[in-house]
Enzyme design. Sequence first.
Site, short mmCIF file in Angstrom:
data_model
loop_
_atom_site.label_atom_id
_atom_site.label_comp_id
_atom_site.label_asym_id
_atom_site.label_seq_id
_atom_site.Cartn_x
_atom_site.Cartn_y
_atom_site.Cartn_z
N ASP A 186 0.82 -1.22 0.00
CA ASP A 186 0.00 0.00 0.00
C ASP A 186 0.86 1.28 0.00
O ASP A 186 1.96 1.28 0.55
CB ASP A 186 -0.87 -0.03 1.27
CG ASP A 186 -2.08 0.89 1.17
OD1 ASP A 186 -2.20 1.62 0.18
OD2 ASP A 186 -2.92 0.84 2.10
N LYS A 199 -1.13 -8.36 -5.37
CA LYS A 199 -1.84 -8.66 -4.12
C LYS A 199 -3.12 -7.85 -4.15
O LYS A 199 -3.08 -6.61 -4.17
CB LYS A 199 -0.97 -8.27 -2.92
CG LYS A 199 -1.64 -8.45 -1.57
CD LYS A 199 -0.67 -8.13 -0.44
CE LYS A 199 -1.35 -8.06 0.91
NZ LYS A 199 -0.43 -7.54 1.94
N TRP A 200 -4.26 -8.55 -4.18
CA TRP A 200 -5.58 -7.91 -4.30
C TRP A 200 -6.23 -7.90 -2.92
O TRP A 200 -6.75 -8.91 -2.47
CB TRP A 200 -6.44 -8.70 -5.30
CG TRP A 200 -7.74 -8.06 -5.66
CD1 TRP A 200 -8.82 -7.87 -4.85
CD2 TRP A 200 -8.12 -7.53 -6.95
NE1 TRP A 200 -9.83 -7.26 -5.54
CE2 TRP A 200 -9.44 -7.05 -6.82
CE3 TRP A 200 -7.48 -7.43 -8.19
CZ2 TRP A 200 -10.13 -6.48 -7.90
CZ3 TRP A 200 -8.17 -6.87 -9.24
CH2 TRP A 200 -9.48 -6.39 -9.10
N ASP A 201 -6.22 -6.74 -2.29
CA ASP A 201 -6.69 -6.64 -0.91
C ASP A 201 -8.14 -6.15 -0.86
O ASP A 201 -8.69 -5.68 -1.87
CB ASP A 201 -5.77 -5.66 -0.15
CG ASP A 201 -5.66 -5.99 1.33
OD1 ASP A 201 -6.53 -6.70 1.86
OD2 ASP A 201 -4.70 -5.51 1.97
N ASN A 238 -10.43 -4.46 2.45
CA ASN A 238 -10.27 -4.28 3.89
C ASN A 238 -11.47 -3.86 4.71
O ASN A 238 -11.31 -3.28 5.78
CB ASN A 238 -9.12 -3.30 4.13
CG ASN A 238 -7.77 -3.95 3.88
OD1 ASN A 238 -7.56 -5.10 4.28
ND2 ASN A 238 -6.86 -3.26 3.22
N ASP A 290 -3.53 -11.61 8.75
CA ASP A 290 -2.64 -10.49 9.07
C ASP A 290 -1.81 -10.79 10.31
O ASP A 290 -0.91 -10.03 10.65
CB ASP A 290 -3.45 -9.20 9.30
CG ASP A 290 -3.82 -8.53 7.98
OD1 ASP A 290 -3.31 -8.95 6.92
OD2 ASP A 290 -4.65 -7.58 8.01
#
Length: 760
Positions: free
Chosen positions: A393, A516-518, A520, A580
């Site tokens: 990020d 990386k496909w986050d 949240n 996480d």
Amino acid sequence: MLAIQSHWAAVIAAWALALSPAWVASAADATTTKQPVVVDGTSFTLNGDGVSYRFHVDNTTGDLIADHFGAPIDGDGDDDAIEAEVGPIQGWVDLIGRVRRELPDLGRGDFRTPAIQIRQSAGYTVSDFRYKSYDIVNGKPPLKGLPATFGADHDVSTLVVHLYDNYSSVAADLSYSIFPKYDAIVRSVNVTNMGNGNITIQKLASLSVDLPYGDYDMLELKGDWAREGRRVRRSVGFGTQGFGSSTGYSSHLHNPFLSLITPSATESHGEAWGFSLVYTGSFAVEVEKGSQGLTRAMIGLNPAQLAWPLGPGESFQSPEAVAVFSNMGVGGMSRKLHSLYRKHLMKSKFATRTRPVLLNSWEGLGFKYNASTIYKLAQQSASLGAKLFVLDDGWFGVKHPRINDHAGLGDWEVNPERFPDGLTPLVDNITALAVNGSSGNDSSKLEFGLWFEPEMVNPNSTLYEEHPDWALHAGSYPRSETRNQLVLNVALPEVQQFIIDAVSNILNSSRISYVKWDNNRGIHETPSPNTDHEYMLGVYHVFDTLTKRFPDVLWEGCASGGGRFDPGILQYFPQVWTSDDTDAMERVYIQFGTSLAYPPSAMGAHVSIVPNGQTGRQTPIEFRAHVAMMGGSFGLELNPEDLEDEDKAKVPGLIALAEKVNPIVVQGDMWRLQLPEESNWPAALFVSPDGKQAALFYFQLRANINNAWPPVRLQGLDPKAKYKVDGNQTISGATLMNKGISYRFEGGDFGSKVVLLERQ
Ligand SMILES: *[C@@H]1O[C@H](CO)[C@@H](O)[C@H](O)[C@H]1NC(C)=O
Ligand SMILES: *[C@@H]1O[C@H](CO)[C@@H](O)[C@H](O)[C@H]1NC(C)=O
Ligand SMILES: *[C@@H]1O[C@H](CO)[C@@H](O)[C@H](O)[C@H]1NC(C)=O
Ligand SMILES: *[C@@H]1O[C@H](CO)[C@@H](O)[C@H](O)[C@H]1NC(C)=O
Ligand SMILES: *[C@@H]1O[C@H](CO)[C@@H](O)[C@H](O)[C@H]1NC(C)=O
Ligand SMILES: *[C@@H]1O[C@H](CO)[C@@H](O)[C@H](O)[C@H]1NC(C)=O
Ligand SMILES: *[C@@H]1O[C@H](CO)[C@@H](O)[C@H](O)[C@H]1NC(C)=O
Ligand SMILES: *[C@@H]1O[C@H](CO)[C@@H](O)[C@H](O)[C@H]1NC(C)=O
Ligand SMILES: *[C@@H]1O[C@H](CO)[C@@H](O)[C@H](O)[C@H]1NC(C)=O
Ligand SMILES: *[C@@H]1O[C@H](CO)[C@@H](O)[C@H](O)[C@H]1NC(C)=O
Ligand SMILES: *[C@@H]1O[C@H](CO)[C@@H](O)[C@H](O)[C@H]1NC(C)=O
């Protein structure tokens, strides 16, 4: 063997309708191979190597009656057996409420939980689905717009049973696919409105199974953020019990997976049924032990987030559910799911490939970086021997730079202050770095990966300023923020196109080999109860388009860790960031738990610094690395400058070991030898598909004071073969499995060993 099966499948497909009455498929070679689908009049059998799934039509009610789902049975009519199962009909519960049903509907005297509930155009919620006909289909047709298991004609055969409600003119097609090698039955339901009025689907479970009178335990995965995948076993009591997700996603809280087991079943013994929903949205699992002592289990869309209108001529296709059976305990059930998912669910070319060791910038640098610190971190990654560097990020946002979590989501343009020359020259420089320890060819250059969170938007963004209507909201209700962000309405085609273009632009601009496909946060306000499912169909369209457009990219799913670790995601992304929480002690529980339903190949697992950011716990670097090596995607999530010199010196060796065991972990069978919930010495053995290599992971969680050292007994080896253990001693499979081996753990808590076995 395969040729005969596909020949028969073709014969069945051609003649199924012509030969309607009784016939039994009987191959010349019937003694060696059972036909996967056998129809005898209106009795249906799906045969796997170690399973039979049987049901028939009740000729008075037209209802589909379940006969058997368990270890293989042969021949024998079913009607007598049914009579024996049902007691005298006295009291309020009619025959239909006492039998085992394939599609329990509402309003015919079955007082148990229904699998389908339709509000008819006239308002009632009664239905009366009766058998009409069937088809047998070669292989397995894809499910339009939804992720689904797949296979060639010799891998899978499909039976479609057509049911019809004459009063409401609603058709329900039940699709059953059998993967004989994995003892897996995959079911979905397609409802079509054949009438003139509008109907509403209020509930539709993908799979509903009624098991015979008896006691069962249920196994499930519960948790929360940073505490995913905790295994829970409880006995099924009378009445309904269950779990689900209403977060809009499969979630960390509960996983769309259920296992029913006999109360005496263990990891390696007894009967275990596994049910898994191929879906990433909200779901419901319901288990009901009824008044007559039968147990019903169902899995499907969450009815609280479904009121799907169907106009005349329209159809609604449910997601599919996978059901597997094993009489080799919970471990046998898991291994069947693992192999099925690796070979017949994941579409990525990386599904069974060794994964590059990566270093991710997040825990090391967070939001605090610029082009030169990123380049420096990449240099250190290459120097340690990592093959892939991932920029997490914080790299985007022009007017609203993403320098913290208050701004920028949605603005997928490189931050010009951080990267004055753009991303491309930096990526060129990074991908020119040679990986230490590799031979000097192109594949020994560092690869580059990038983080995205495309389904989200910060109100503090250009995207939101331009399209406030693109964020999910319900009229004038407040748009509640979590982590300062809102969810985009991915049900909208313009939002889907925006995401596809934004991600494609970046991927086209630089040599990016990993994403990386986050994701949240959960979904709160939605304009209608259908939105969750419409959103998911939109997300699947986006995933499908991007993964087909960029098949050479290694895609990793993430949702604040394991918030979307489900079979639906695995269709597109061959790996998922498991949690996480990178504390290795917690990870032992999380990864053993997650392996109940998901192949270890799909788990992302990283080494981070200590004391751990989530728990404050101090663990040795070997323990952290050995736990992470049980995941298919091993990595580091730290700034090497924060490591003690002594630990840093160990990293190249640990990376080399991770690379050695990775092919066995990614492709092999996992045997959970000892569970962390039950033993201070959790252990797992991975055995390569050809049986030639195995890797034992063996841990000691707490120091062992004044006790003998317990032996660990291996499983899954050839008792007659000899194995070279760690390159020196040679021991027979029988001894390793029946006597076991002992190891001393020096030092205090958190001991670990990785032991390699080679069959001689
Ligand atoms: C229904 O099935 C029963 C039991 O097999 C049989 O005795 C009966 O003749 C069947 N009735 C019809 C109408 O086919
Ligand atoms: C449905 O209705 C049609 C005629 O309307 C009739 O021929 C058929 O037998 C009925 N089917 C069932 C299962 O009741
Ligand atoms: C559902 O059934 C209808 C009617 O038979 C058919 O037109 C439609 O293609 C089916 N949908 C799927 C996804 O199979
Ligand atoms: C069915 O719904 C559509 C769309 O809402 C509407 O236009 C139509 O009038 C409805 N038909 C009936 C028979 O209620
Ligand atoms: C990048 O960040 C580092 C560390 O904060 C700093 O020393 C350096 O001057 C910065 N470089 C640029 C070009 O801003
Ligand atoms: C490569 O790794 C070794 C340790 O494995 C280390 O001694 C050496 O300095 C590294 N070389 C570079 C160029 O980073
Ligand atoms: C919007 O982002 C800017 C830049 O990060 C920040 O200064 C500001 O506080 C943010 N506003 C809100 C409402 O979060
Ligand atoms: C890339 O490397 C070249 C040559 O060393 C250097 O001039 C340039 O500044 C670097 N660019 C970035 C963005 O790191
Ligand atoms: C490059 O190196 C890899 C391993 O580092 C090896 O598998 C591959 O065969 C090599 N390719 C060439 C063209 O030498
Ligand atoms: C990116 O490249 C792919 C082919 O590699 C192409 O199909 C696509 O249209 C491009 N997209 C954009 C937005 O440039
Ligand atoms: C066996 O081999 C391992 C690693 O190769 C070594 O650490 C260990 O000391 C050896 N054990 C014996 C008994 O030789």
